[in-house]
Design a protein around this motif. Structure first.
Motif, PDB file in Angstrom:
ATOM      1  N   SER A 469       0.815  -1.215   0.000  1.00 57.61           N
ATOM      2  CA  SER A 469       0.000   0.000   0.000  1.00 57.61           C
ATOM      3  C   SER A 469       0.851   1.269   0.000  1.00 57.61           C
ATOM      4  N   HIS A 484      -4.881  -1.549   1.056  1.00 58.61           N
ATOM      5  CA  HIS A 484      -5.991  -0.638   0.803  1.00 58.61           C
ATOM      6  C   HIS A 484      -7.144  -1.313   0.063  1.00 58.61           C
ATOM      7  N   ASN A 492      -5.402   5.392   4.397  1.00 56.51           N
ATOM      8  CA  ASN A 492      -6.467   5.635   3.409  1.00 56.51           C
ATOM      9  C   ASN A 492      -7.806   6.022   4.028  1.00 56.51           C
TER      10      ASN A 492
END
Length: 570
Positions: A469, A484, A492
């Motif tokens: 990620s 994510h 996120n």
């Protein structure tokens, strides 16, 4: 509940003993009419004419009328004696007065035309106390007493008194007395055709005292009406509607769940019970469909907002998001269909996934983990929630406990996971839901949680041993091990929880098993007041959502990172 109680009380009134049409035709009707207008000060031009109109009306409708006009105190007392002697037990007695009046020390006095009043002390000698007339009516066991007073004018005597109160004082009525004042107590208004317009309503054939006086109140909102429970007609109908029919007509007019419920409670075996029950079931069905549509509309609105917030330019990611949203709509619609009414308490059965018994090897972890590599074995099949428990479910529990929702709007959208949940809160919710459904809900053990979360994986995450990620181009399909894709975490989530089920599930269909909120387990670790949290939250780093990571907190600990999902014993 208060509305339902009022309906039941109203229906009990309607079910009181009925008076037959024949007995109404034969019952004694007597009236005492006083029309005073020829005052030396402030004469009333229409008073005598109004009194004559009332006399003519009552005589036409079988009243024995004692009538006096421009009367002295002696005249009124003499007329009252005649009125009193004419009354018969279980009859109808009506007193009508038009003229000046005053209130002194919260009592009402009717003013004879020759009264010489210079102070409030003089009233006691010069005027007639209204309560004396009402007492005569009350002591004669009349079925119904009716009192009509057109005495709303500004009195010429009141400004001479030490305590100046306008109009008539409110009187204490008996249960068999109808009161009709031309205006409300303690107020005065300009004279208006009170008598003429009242008679125009009452002359209608078949209109009851209740219906007629209420109709007059609609025309003159400033008037004052207090009604008894007794039924009476000035102009008798050809046929009386029974109490049962009247009750049913009232119920049909209200056409509500509360009205039909109250009707059936009081009349389980009446002529209309079958129709009432059918109407009740149809309204409940419509209400349920309406609630379902409202929830689906809210889901759609919330889903659109989330889509805009996390929209990705890449077509592949956008398509995956659309598929996840479609799954969420189907899941929440199914959950809403499970909403039932048990003892007036609403709840939502969580959607569950069957987890088959088996074993899995846990992965190596770093020195910060308290769980070593080993084997987890589950001896018995169990169900675990597809989703973390959301606000739409948890808020029903809060309502049933008469507890307020203490989270701000940004944390309390219906399909965000419930947060600020302590272990005690989660455990109490499971007991509450078990009691309502007759099923056995509880928090998962730590082994059950990890076994279900791994979905057979022996790696650090259920998708593998690495997380990509941190890469700027991690959204590309050649990086399927991007955290994510599966979890809302610190990098996120933008500092907030998100709609449950908006990321990809693990291979066994569990959404948000990592990230979004940390989930309580039931294990006590031999510590009476501590329990385990698993899975990490929206505030966690990728390292903190590994499958073997755990937190230990006190059972009353709660924050906006803590939530839970339920297990259902098979």
């Amino acid at each position: 509940m208060r509305y339902l109680f009022c309906l039941l009380l109203f229906f009990s009134f309607l079910q009181a003993a009925e008076t037959s049409l024949k007995s109404m035709q034969n019952e004694k009707r007597v009236a005492f009419i006083v029309g005073n207008g020829d005052y030396e000060e402030a004469p009333l031009k229409t008073a005598v004419d109004d009194a004559m109109k009332m006399k003519t009306f009552l005589q036409k409708h079988n009243f024995q009328v004692t009538y006096i006009e421009d009367a002295s105190k002696r005249d009124i007392i003499k007329g009252l004696r005649t009125f009193n002697s004419n009354m018969k037990q279980n009859g109808i007695a009506l007193f009508y007065f038009t003229g000046h009046s005053v209130q002194v020390r919260d009592k009402n006095y009717l003013i004879p035309v020759e009264a010489a009043i210079e102070s409030d002390h003089h009233v006691l000698y010069e005027a007639i106390e209204l309560d004396a007339i009402l007492e005569k009516m009350n002591t004669n066991a009349n079925r119904l007493n009716i009192v009509m007073l057109d005495a709303s004018h500004e009195s010429p005597f009141g400004n001479r008194f030490r305590a100046k109160k306008k109009g008539l004082a409110k009187i204490k009525t008996q249960k068999n007395m109808d009161i009709v004042f031309s205006c409300a107590p303690n107020t005065t208004i300009k004279p208006y055709p009170f008598t003429s317009q009242l008679l125009s309503v009452l002359t209608t054939k078949g209109i009851s005292n209740e219906e007629g006086f209420k109709e007059f109140k609609k025309l003159h909102s400033h008037s004052y009406i207090q009604l008894s429970d007794e039924n009476f007609y000035f102009n008798l109908p050809d046929k009386l509607i029974s109490k049962e029919q009247k009750l049913w007509q009232k119920t049909l007019a209200m056409n509500s769940i509360a009205a039909y419920t109250a009707y059936l409670s009081k009349n389980p075996d009446s002529t209309f019970s079958s129709e009432a029950n059918a109407n009740l079931q149809e309204l409940k069905k419509q209400e349920k469909l309406q609630k379902q549509k409202e929830i689906e509309d809210q889901i759609s609105k919330q889903k659109k907002s989330d889509q805009e917030a996390i929209q990705r330019k890449a077509e592949e990611v956008a398509q995956r998001k659309a598929e996840e949203d479609a799954t969420l709509v189907a899941a929440t619609a199914h959950a809403d269909q499970q909403r039932l009414d048990a003892q007036e308490v609403s709840y939502v059965d969580p959607m569950m996934v069957l987890i088959k018994a088996g074993s899995v090897v846990t992965s190596f972890v770093d020195e910060n983990s308290q769980i070593p590599k080993g084997m987890i074995t589950i001896q018995k099949d169990f169900y675990i929630g597809h989703y973390e428990v959301s606000n739409v479910e948890y808020n029903e529990y809060l309502k049933s406990q008469q507890a307020s929702e203490n989270k701000s709007k940004e944390w309390n959208k219906e399909f965000q996971p419930a947060v600020n949940i302590s272990w005690n809160d989660a455990n109490n919710y499971a007991k509450w839901l078990s009691r309502l459904t007759g099923k056995k809900y509880r928090l998962p053990t730590e082994n059950e949680w990890e076994y279900a979360a791994r979905a057979g994986a022996t790696t650090q995450y259920f998708w593998g041993d690495r997380d990509t990620s941190h890469r700027k181009d991690a959204w590309r399909k050649e990086y399927p091990d991007n955290a994510h894709n599966f979890a809302w975490i610190k990098t996120n989530a933008q500092g907030i929880t998100h709609t449950v089920g908006s990321k990809e599930p693990n291979p066994w269909g569990l959404y948000d098993i990592l990230g979004n909120v940390s989930e309580w387990c039931s294990d006590n670790l031999n510590e009476k007041d501590s329990r385990v949290l698993r899975g990490g939250s929206w505030a966690s780093t990728p390292e903190q959502i590994r499958l073997s990571q755990r937190e230990v907190k006190k059972i009353d600990f709660a924050s906006n990172t803590t939530g839970f999902r339920l297990v259902l014993e098979k």
